[in-house]
Enzyme design. Structure first.
Site, PDB file in Angstrom:
ATOM      1  N   ASP A  33       0.862  -1.192   0.000  1.00  0.00           N
ATOM      2  CA  ASP A  33       0.000   0.000   0.000  1.00  0.00           C
ATOM      3  C   ASP A  33       0.895   1.239   0.000  1.00  0.00           C
ATOM      4  O   ASP A  33       1.836   1.318   0.784  1.00  0.00           O
ATOM      5  CB  ASP A  33      -0.879  -0.046   1.257  1.00  0.00           C
ATOM      6  N   ASP A  71      -4.554 -10.248 -15.612  1.00  0.00           N
ATOM      7  CA  ASP A  71      -5.617 -11.239 -15.459  1.00  0.00           C
ATOM      8  C   ASP A  71      -6.735 -10.839 -16.405  1.00  0.00           C
ATOM      9  O   ASP A  71      -7.014  -9.651 -16.548  1.00  0.00           O
ATOM     10  CB  ASP A  71      -6.137 -11.208 -14.021  1.00  0.00           C
ATOM     11  N   ASP A  78      -9.009 -16.359 -16.837  1.00  0.00           N
ATOM     12  CA  ASP A  78      -9.751 -16.882 -15.704  1.00  0.00           C
ATOM     13  C   ASP A  78     -10.790 -17.917 -16.163  1.00  0.00           C
ATOM     14  O   ASP A  78     -11.484 -17.712 -17.162  1.00  0.00           O
ATOM     15  CB  ASP A  78     -10.480 -15.696 -15.049  1.00  0.00           C
ATOM     16  N   GLU A  96      -6.419 -20.756 -16.830  1.00  0.00           N
ATOM     17  CA  GLU A  96      -6.719 -21.411 -15.561  1.00  0.00           C
ATOM     18  C   GLU A  96      -7.775 -22.462 -15.859  1.00  0.00           C
ATOM     19  O   GLU A  96      -8.914 -22.129 -16.196  1.00  0.00           O
ATOM     20  CB  GLU A  96      -7.274 -20.403 -14.561  1.00  0.00           C
ATOM     21  N   HIS A 155      -3.968 -17.519  -5.177  1.00  0.00           N
ATOM     22  CA  HIS A 155      -4.911 -16.780  -4.330  1.00  0.00           C
ATOM     23  C   HIS A 155      -6.196 -17.555  -4.047  1.00  0.00           C
ATOM     24  O   HIS A 155      -7.036 -17.060  -3.303  1.00  0.00           O
ATOM     25  CB  HIS A 155      -5.260 -15.449  -5.013  1.00  0.00           C
ATOM     26  N   ASP A 156      -6.376 -18.732  -4.667  1.00  0.00           N
ATOM     27  CA  ASP A 156      -7.585 -19.529  -4.423  1.00  0.00           C
ATOM     28  C   ASP A 156      -7.303 -20.728  -3.528  1.00  0.00           C
ATOM     29  O   ASP A 156      -8.218 -21.478  -3.190  1.00  0.00           O
ATOM     30  CB  ASP A 156      -8.139 -20.064  -5.746  1.00  0.00           C
TER      31      ASP A 156
HETATM   32  C1  NOJ Z   1     -10.941 -18.146 -10.618  1.00  0.00           C
HETATM   33  C2  NOJ Z   1     -10.249 -17.066  -9.845  1.00  0.00           C
HETATM   34  O1  NOJ Z   1      -8.914 -17.444  -9.618  1.00  0.00           O
HETATM   35  C3  NOJ Z   1     -11.035 -16.876  -8.573  1.00  0.00           C
HETATM   36  O2  NOJ Z   1     -10.367 -16.077  -7.642  1.00  0.00           O
HETATM   37  C4  NOJ Z   1     -12.376 -16.317  -8.935  1.00  0.00           C
HETATM   38  O3  NOJ Z   1     -13.155 -16.207  -7.773  1.00  0.00           O
HETATM   39  C5  NOJ Z   1     -13.095 -17.221  -9.935  1.00  0.00           C
HETATM   40  N1  NOJ Z   1     -12.238 -17.676 -10.990  1.00  0.00           N
HETATM   41  C6  NOJ Z   1     -14.252 -16.503 -10.560  1.00  0.00           C
HETATM   42  O4  NOJ Z   1     -13.794 -15.485 -11.403  1.00  0.00           O
END
Ligand code: NOJ
Length: 552
Positions: A23, A105, A207, A266, A328-329
């Site tokens: 930040d 992204d 994505d 992805e 991040h998921d």
């Molecule tokens: C995959 C992304 O990595 C995730 O963070 C997102 O919530 C879903 N696709 C929906 O866009």
């Protein structure tokens, strides 16, 4: 063996989650000027920096942030929380100046429900953009158009009261799916792609590509008895239909008009036929695919070995593998693989795998420090998916907490109040400290990245699984591309077990040198003999061998 032709085949990519990196203005949320401040950490051209070649930025677009940027409300701008288009241009410039490529992204499957396209589409059944999204009538007695369920729980259909129809959303109801059957949608989205390529970005991380193709006759998905949640049905019709491939082929053709653009998809681990399906024929769809099967595998040498061997064979010529253990998921891999074992030691071993296996490695910010999943209270949570399944699933927020830069307040991430709490271990685990410590995880990552640059075998070499190793050790050879050169082959031996192991590689005859052991973070001048060598618990070693050894 053909020499590598594209920058992204030998690149090391670092994923920045903009909310949490740095930040600069004290609002507690990371931003683009903050990222620029930290670029030298990523690559300042000296051995004191990490040495990555590219950054992948999770979404920066204006968004109501219900899904933290994956709900895009405007594709050709920057969310004011993160800065301006001018800041973005500066980021591209400053990155390129340091030899760092920039990967955006790109969310093709859906928009935010606040996107002007959707606002217009939902304004009436006869709206001009109505069929930019998917609408359907309910069945008799108030039943939904079909049984499809959304990735984040519940039905994929949301009721729109004013227009008295359902719209489709494969993720949250605030993320309506775009109708890719509609040529106007394609034209608009290809305009978006050009917009960013013209600004100098070097590629896209795409994505949720599984969802691009769906059957808009809306047949029910078959049930899978005994299972719950998203897996309680086979996702036969709501995903993975041929149209998705058609869209990706169009995108590939378009991006071919720009030099050296990379497209990384992805794709779900459960893609029919495996994520390799999205390489197309190797030259007409995506360059690279995330394959999460390794990431989801238990920490077992034979499982890793099987997955790696199968993939090397299946990727069509022209396609290129990726190696990824965190994002991040996902729960951070130090905790995931560390379960029931020695987490810190395994994080070091995993770093060796990430940076020596064949394919482009993707690091997730903070993994190079050993950042863990942060324990959060319910009231700290921000992500709707994490909240929905809390406390039964760990969710995503614990892996998204601010980068731990130094010992100062809020770990140097912000002078304000951080949007998610900083992990409480930041005084003992931070970049500043690890930079000074030669045996830290950060130093190990730096050294491994340097080894990739020194030894072409690590970026270009063929992968050969060595079958004669004990079953709880993974041993493989990266064979340097042109045996007439003097560059060595690289042998990697990884002990997945918590006990010491002795390994005998009777097919190898030549003496090598250990370039790196995870125990010390350094190499050794002593000769290394393949006939018999020792691996400590969770130890991995990287050995340079005169090239041309066959091995079995
Ligand atoms: C995959 C992304 O990595 C995730 O963070 C997102 O919530 C879903 N696709 C929906 O866009």
């Amino acid at each position: 063996m053909v020499a590598l032709t594209s920058w992204w085949q030998s690149a090391v990519v670092y994923q920045i989650y903009p909310w949490s990196f740095q930040d600069s203005n004290g609002d507690g949320i990371g931003d683009i000027p903050g990222i620029i401040e930290r670029l030298d950490y990523l690559n300042d051209g000296t051995a004191a920096s990490l040495g990555v070649d590219a950054i992948w930025l999770s979404p920066l677009y204006p968004s109501p942030m219900v899904d933290f940027g994956y709900d895009v409300a405007e594709f050709c701008d920057i969310d004011p929380r993160f800065g301006t288009l001018g800041d973005f241009d500066r980021l591209v410039q400053e990155s390129h100046r340091r030899g760092i490529r920039v990967i955006m992204d790109l969310v093709l499957n859906h928009t935010s429900d606040r996107h002007p396209w959707f606002q217009e589409a939902r304004s009436s059944r006869s709206a001009a953009k109505r069929d930019w999204y998917y609408w359907a009538d309910g069945k008799a007695f108030g039943r939904r158009p079909n049984n499809w369920n959304a990735r984040f729980g519940g039905s994929s259909w949301a009721w729109d009261s004013p227009s008295r129809q359902y719209y489709l959303h494969s993720f949250l109801k605030e993320q309506p799916d775009l109708n890719w059957h509609n040529p106007a949608v394609r034209r608009a989205m290809w305009g978006v792609v050009r917009f960013w390529l013209d600004r100098g970005v070097d590629g896209f991380r795409l994505d949720a590509i599984n969802w691009l193709g769906k059957d808009s006759r809306w047949p029910n998905n078959p049930f899978r008895p005994g299972l719950r949640g998203y897996t309680r049905q086979t996702h036969r019709y709501d995903r993975d239909q041929p149209m998705g491939h058609e869209v990706l082929r169009e995108l590939r053709t378009l991006s071919g008009n720009y030099p050296e653009v990379v497209l990384i998809g992805e794709a779900s681990a459960d893609t029919p036929g495996g994520p390799v399906a999205f390489y197309g024929n190797g030259t007409d769809e995506l360059h690279m695919l995330f394959d999460f099967r390794l990431l989801k595998s238990p920490w077992q040498a034979d499982r890793f070995g099987q997955l790696l061997a199968a993939d090397q064979q299946r990727i069509p010529e022209g396609g290129w593998p990726t190696i990824v253990f965190s994002n991040h998921d996902q729960s951070r891999h130090i905790d995931r693989y560390g379960k029931g074992g020695h987490a810190e030691r395994r994080a070091r071993t995993t770093a060796v795998l990430l940076l020596t296996l064949r394919g482009t490695p993707f690091l997730y910010y903070g993994e190079e420090l050993g950042m863990k999943n942060t324990r959060l209270r319910y009231r700290d949570l921000r992500d709707p998916y994490t909240k929905r399944f809390w406390p039964f699933r760990i969710g995503r927020d614990p892996a998204r907490t601010p980068m731990q830069w130094d010992e100062s307040v809020h770990a140097g991430f912000t002078r304000g109040t951080p949007w998610l709490p900083v992990a409480s271990n930041y005084r003992d685990l931070n970049a500043a400290q690890e930079s000074q410590n030669h045996s830290s995880l950060l130093s190990l990552y730096r050294r491994l990245i340097r080894l990739r640059k020194v030894y072409p075998a690590l970026s270009e070499g063929a992968y050969r699984h060595i079958t004669t190793a004990p079953s709880d050790c993974l041993v493989f050879l990266r064979q340097q591309p042109s045996p007439s050169d003097t560059d060595p082959d690289i042998l990697v031996a990884v002990n997945f077990s918590a006990d010491a192991r002795t390994v005998t590689l009777s097919d190898f005859t030549k003496v090598g040198t250990v370039q790196l052991s995870t125990l010390t973070g350094a190499g050794s001048a002593r000769p290394w003999h393949p006939a018999q060598f020792h691996l400590e618990p969770d130890e991995a070693i990287v050995v340079a061998l005169p090239n041309g050894e066959a091995g079995r």
